[in-house]
Write an enzyme that holds these catalytic residues in place. Sequence first.
Site, PDB file in Angstrom:
ATOM      1  N   GLY A 117      40.528  42.608  37.824  1.00 40.26           N
ATOM      2  CA  GLY A 117      40.315  41.173  37.739  1.00 40.26           C
ATOM      3  C   GLY A 117      41.576  40.455  37.305  1.00 40.26           C
ATOM      4  N   GLY A 168      34.548  31.665  35.141  1.00 42.91           N
ATOM      5  CA  GLY A 168      35.281  30.622  35.849  1.00 42.91           C
ATOM      6  C   GLY A 168      35.554  30.939  37.307  1.00 42.91           C
ATOM      7  N   ILE A 217      48.928  40.945  33.536  1.00 39.11           N
ATOM      8  CA  ILE A 217      48.650  40.027  32.432  1.00 39.11           C
ATOM      9  C   ILE A 217      47.386  40.505  31.725  1.00 39.11           C
ATOM     10  CG2 ILE A 217      48.120  37.648  31.765  1.00 39.11           C
ATOM     11  CD1 ILE A 217      49.808  36.680  34.061  1.00 39.11           C
ATOM     12  N   ASP A 252      37.292  47.415  38.204  1.00 39.26           N
ATOM     13  CA  ASP A 252      36.958  47.059  36.835  1.00 39.26           C
ATOM     14  C   ASP A 252      35.668  46.247  36.761  1.00 39.26           C
ATOM     15  OD1 ASP A 252      39.089  48.301  35.691  1.00 39.26           O
ATOM     16  OD2 ASP A 252      40.306  46.504  35.412  1.00 39.26           O
ATOM     17  N   LYS A 305      35.486  48.590  31.654  1.00 38.49           N
ATOM     18  CA  LYS A 305      35.569  48.737  30.200  1.00 38.49           C
ATOM     19  C   LYS A 305      35.065  47.462  29.539  1.00 38.49           C
ATOM     20  CE  LYS A 305      40.041  49.683  30.328  1.00 38.49           C
ATOM     21  NZ  LYS A 305      40.340  50.053  31.714  1.00 38.49           N
ATOM     22  N   ASP A 320      45.247  39.101  37.155  1.00 38.71           N
ATOM     23  CA  ASP A 320      46.532  39.683  37.540  1.00 38.71           C
ATOM     24  C   ASP A 320      46.713  40.993  36.777  1.00 38.71           C
ATOM     25  OD1 ASP A 320      49.480  38.912  38.729  1.00 38.71           O
ATOM     26  OD2 ASP A 320      49.610  40.079  36.884  1.00 38.71           O
ATOM     27  N   PRO A 379      66.008   7.234  77.343  1.00 37.61           N
ATOM     28  CA  PRO A 379      66.771   6.040  76.952  1.00 37.61           C
ATOM     29  C   PRO A 379      67.024   5.988  75.446  1.00 37.61           C
ATOM     30  CG  PRO A 379      65.015   5.460  78.479  1.00 37.61           C
ATOM     31  CD  PRO A 379      64.779   6.882  78.079  1.00 37.61           C
TER      32      PRO A 379
END
Length: 464
Positions: free
Chosen positions: A301, A412, A306, A248, A270, A303, A43
């Site tokens: 570790g 962190g 970066i 790493d 390193k 990215d 309906p």
Amino acid sequence: MKYLPLFHNLRGSRVLVVGGGEIALRKSRLLADAGALLRVVAPEIEAQLRELVAASGGECLLRGYAEADLDGCGLIIAATDDEALNAHVSADAHRRCVPVNVVDAPALCSVIFPAIVDRSPLIIAVSSGGDAPVLARLIRAKIETWIPSTYGHLAGLAARFRDQVKGLFPDVQQRRGFWEDVFQGPIADRQLAGQGAEAERLLQAKIDGEAMVTTGEVYLVGAGPGDPDLLTFRALRLMQQADVVLYDRLVAPAILELCRRDAERVYVGKRRADHAVPQDQINQQLVDLAKAGKRVVRLKGGDPFIFGRGGEEIEELAAHGIPFQVVPGITAASGCAAYAGIPLTHRDYAQSVRFVTGHLKDGSTDLPWSDLVAPAQTLVFYMGLVGLPIICEQLIKHGRAAETPAALIQQGTTVNQRVFTGTLADLPRLVAEHEVHAPTLVIVGEVVQLREKLAWFEGAQGQI
């Protein structure tokens, strides 16, 4: 077996949906995706459902249900909140031997909907037989993380070459062996890496009888800042299929444990001015392992692009014609700041953020200081602990206020996270007083003061 799993080709078939609300809309979306022609009877019918029906070439009947609505339909769905009406629709469908599904009423169904993982043309269905649909959905969610979306492209590749392979291998066992080799080798790897043209070339070469070159592949994988939950699905999948892992110092042990159990693990970590393995030697290891036919994960570790020297490593691979993939990771600035409750940008405090390395290739801290003291800017220093006194001195000398809020974030995103906040002038004292050590991220900017309100994650070591 309570139900026999079947896949129903509904393309161009009429399906009746009784109901016009949210539940009917959800079922109708699934049916429309499968190419069904919808006949919706109720309906009142929601606007979104009416639009969906119109787009799929179906019809909406704004009235109550009548048995004649079943005419010409190959599947019936009862999706109303009226139990008596649902039972009536079910009885009519059973009497006509038409498959029927009544939402949330397994006893009234002759067919049920599974939880679906769609990697078309590959489809995976999970069902509890209607006994525990929430469990089926949870299992589907797990499978979603295991099966990449590119598996659909892999199935499509096989479909395009199916006739050729069938003509080449009339024997079923031979065909099966051929496809098993394809799906577990470099052809599948190329397709899953998004290199469809190369996968097609290799598959055609295999069909033509050309010898396959057994070059391996390198996966440059960002492991994120430390918490294993921050790994991407793609990173985890590649880690679990690698033959060798080069990792790493900053890769957390918990992340390393997620690699394939029998993979060879090679430490190439390193520290500042103390390279366990020189970079050029790491580059050569990657080349040599890939040329030996190994699938190699280069685990970094954060990215890899970066401040991770990932670009140097894949330059070497490209120069030798070694196939590679790059899997981005959550960089330390994003991950550590988020876990410390420090937004890197904020409309009231910072309209830009700058990622800065704390020391250059020659070990110096010669940075563009005049650019780093721009207003409304957050600074994030990677590897800045050793040069921190110079960094603080130069920023203040070039105009950054000594009382600018600043933070130190050690380890962190992990249970060992420690966060120390103060002012730009305070940072060297905080390092000495609390014996702060690497890996530690340095954040300078007005956004640091928001930590007092926004901190949500507390590592085992606490914070100051």
